[in-house]
Every structure is written in C-alpha cells, then in structure tokens.
Design a protein around this motif. Sequence first.
Motif, short mmCIF file in Angstrom:
data_model
loop_
_atom_site.label_atom_id
_atom_site.label_comp_id
_atom_site.label_asym_id
_atom_site.label_seq_id
_atom_site.Cartn_x
_atom_site.Cartn_y
_atom_site.Cartn_z
N GLY A 10 43.55 -25.23 82.45
CA GLY A 10 43.60 -26.50 81.73
C GLY A 10 42.91 -26.44 80.38
N MET A 11 43.62 -26.82 79.34
CA MET A 11 43.15 -26.83 77.96
C MET A 11 43.00 -25.43 77.37
SD MET A 11 43.34 -29.93 77.47
CE MET A 11 42.80 -29.96 75.77
N VAL A 12 43.52 -24.43 78.08
CA VAL A 12 43.58 -23.06 77.55
C VAL A 12 45.04 -22.62 77.57
CG1 VAL A 12 42.84 -20.65 77.84
CG2 VAL A 12 41.22 -22.52 78.28
N LEU A 13 45.60 -22.40 78.74
CA LEU A 13 47.01 -22.02 78.85
C LEU A 13 47.92 -23.23 79.02
CD1 LEU A 13 46.74 -18.91 81.22
CD2 LEU A 13 46.77 -18.97 78.72
N GLN A 85 52.91 -27.00 79.25
CA GLN A 85 52.64 -25.57 79.01
C GLN A 85 52.65 -25.29 77.51
OE1 GLN A 85 54.89 -21.45 80.22
NE2 GLN A 85 54.69 -23.01 81.82
N ARG A 86 51.69 -24.52 77.05
CA ARG A 86 51.58 -24.21 75.63
C ARG A 86 52.54 -23.09 75.25
NH1 ARG A 86 44.98 -25.13 74.86
NH2 ARG A 86 45.21 -27.39 74.60
N VAL A 161 36.85 -9.86 81.27
CA VAL A 161 36.55 -10.86 80.25
C VAL A 161 37.15 -12.18 80.70
CG1 VAL A 161 38.55 -10.19 78.85
CG2 VAL A 161 36.69 -11.49 77.80
N PHE A 162 36.39 -13.26 80.54
CA PHE A 162 36.79 -14.58 81.02
C PHE A 162 36.91 -15.53 79.84
CE2 PHE A 162 35.19 -18.74 82.85
CZ PHE A 162 36.38 -19.07 83.48
N ILE A 163 38.02 -16.28 79.80
CA ILE A 163 38.30 -17.22 78.72
C ILE A 163 38.35 -18.63 79.30
CG2 ILE A 163 39.91 -17.88 76.89
CD1 ILE A 163 40.98 -14.97 77.03
N ASP A 164 37.52 -19.54 78.76
CA ASP A 164 37.44 -20.90 79.27
C ASP A 164 37.02 -21.81 78.12
OD1 ASP A 164 36.44 -23.34 80.72
OD2 ASP A 164 36.75 -22.09 82.50
N SER A 179 32.11 -10.44 80.46
CA SER A 179 32.28 -10.76 79.04
C SER A 179 33.03 -12.08 78.92
CB SER A 179 33.06 -9.66 78.32
OG SER A 179 32.33 -8.44 78.33
N THR A 180 32.76 -12.84 77.87
CA THR A 180 33.34 -14.19 77.79
C THR A 180 33.85 -14.53 76.39
OG1 THR A 180 31.19 -15.19 77.30
CG2 THR A 180 31.83 -15.06 79.62
N VAL A 181 34.80 -15.45 76.39
CA VAL A 181 35.30 -16.07 75.16
C VAL A 181 35.34 -17.57 75.41
CG1 VAL A 181 37.26 -16.36 73.60
CG2 VAL A 181 36.70 -14.07 74.49
N LEU A 182 34.61 -18.33 74.61
CA LEU A 182 34.67 -19.79 74.69
C LEU A 182 35.86 -20.25 73.88
CD1 LEU A 182 33.49 -22.51 75.55
CD2 LEU A 182 32.03 -22.43 73.52
N TYR A 183 36.88 -20.76 74.57
CA TYR A 183 38.12 -21.15 73.92
C TYR A 183 37.94 -22.41 73.08
CZ TYR A 183 43.04 -22.40 73.31
OH TYR A 183 44.27 -22.72 72.77
N LYS A 184 38.32 -22.32 71.80
CA LYS A 184 38.35 -23.48 70.91
C LYS A 184 39.77 -23.76 70.44
CE LYS A 184 33.64 -22.50 69.41
NZ LYS A 184 32.77 -22.03 68.30
N ASP A 185 40.46 -22.69 70.08
CA ASP A 185 41.89 -22.77 69.78
C ASP A 185 42.48 -21.39 69.98
OD1 ASP A 185 41.83 -21.22 67.21
OD2 ASP A 185 40.71 -22.95 66.49
N TYR A 186 43.80 -21.32 69.96
CA TYR A 186 44.46 -20.06 70.30
C TYR A 186 44.08 -18.92 69.36
CZ TYR A 186 48.21 -16.60 70.51
OH TYR A 186 48.91 -15.43 70.56
N GLU A 187 44.14 -19.16 68.06
CA GLU A 187 43.87 -18.09 67.10
C GLU A 187 42.46 -17.55 67.26
OE1 GLU A 187 44.08 -17.24 62.26
OE2 GLU A 187 44.59 -19.22 63.07
N GLN A 188 41.50 -18.45 67.40
CA GLN A 188 40.10 -18.03 67.58
C GLN A 188 39.93 -17.21 68.86
OE1 GLN A 188 38.46 -20.32 70.10
NE2 GLN A 188 36.89 -18.75 70.38
#
Length: 200
Positions: A10-13, A85-86, A161-164, A179-188
């Motif tokens: 949710g709010m990522v994919l 779906q994005r 690596v986890f993206i949320d 390892s992590t990525v804090l999702y803000k927008d797709y490009e970032q």
Amino acid sequence: MINTVIFDIGMVLLDFDWGEYIYRLFDRETAETVREAIFGGSLWNELDRGVMSRDEMLAGFAANAPGYENEIRIAFDRVGDALGQRDFTVPWIKELKSKGLRVLYLSNYSHHVMQCNPKALSFTDYMDGGIFSCNVKLIKPDHRIYERLMEEYGLTPSECVFIDDNAANIAAAGELGISTVLYKDYEQAYNELNKILINA
C-alpha cells in the motif's frame, strides 16, 4: 550481497487512497466523520492483523460515530474503490527479476480489502511470494512478522533490502539488519534501491 528485494504494498506498489475515496461517496461533513471513524483509530490495524470479524469491525467503527452506521457500512464495503495499481509496479518487479533477484512482499493487508478488489493485487503473480499480515496475525512494525518472512523463505537479513513508506516499519527492518529504503516517490526509491544493489 543483496539477493532479495522486499516490498510493502500500500502506497508503494499500490495506490491506497484510503481517505479521499470517501469524499466521493458523501458530502464533506459526513465523509470526514466516516473517515475518522474508520481510519482515525487503531481498529484498522486489527483488521490488518486478521483477528476481528467483519461484524466486530463494523460495530467498532460505528461506536466511533453513532448515527452513521449505514454510511460506515457503505464506505467499508466499497473500500476497494480506494485501490489502484501503479503504472510502474509490474515493470519494476520484472526488471528486478531479470537481474536474478528474488522479489517478495511484506504487507499489512486485510482479507476484507483483498476481497473488495482482488484484481488490485494481480502484480503479485510476478513476485516470488510474501506475507500478508492477516494470514499470520501479525503486523508491521512487530519484529516477528519480519522474522516470519525470513524463516519462511530462508532469507538472511543482510542479503535483503526492504522498501516501505512508513518510517516505523523501516526502522524495525533496520533493527534486524535488513537494508532499507523509505519510499517517498518512485524515482527516489528506484534510485536509492539501485545504489544499494550496486554497492552491496
């Protein structure tokens, strides 16, 4: 070396316009009351945890806004309208898979939302599996749900690596050595993930 990418949903994919869709159903005052009743407290987490029945959930939401039982039921039953779906979702998954990476999901997600819009999750057909919170009675950021994923898929935290989009969920994963990525927008997120994969 990173060999597994784990996505929140949710709010990522997936777009989950969980509040705004209610404004398409009712006048503004009613929408704000219903939105707060459903999403304003901790009950939604229990829905994601999969520990309450539909009737129990509706009763709990109605207790938050007496007199709005019918509107709450309508909004609850139409929550699938909030999902979309994005455009980048499937291409991103396919790109990662083409690089030989395992791609999994780890999502706070309820049976009710699944049933309201099952097509929204069609992208999971391209993934290698994952865990929905409602199936294990655990929700992020509880460490146990991450550990459950590690155990079920034979993962090593340092190789994942986890993206949320939720900072608390990201912090919990980091505490376990993921390892992590804090999702803000797709490009970032796309760029940050690629940096991690290159440097891993």
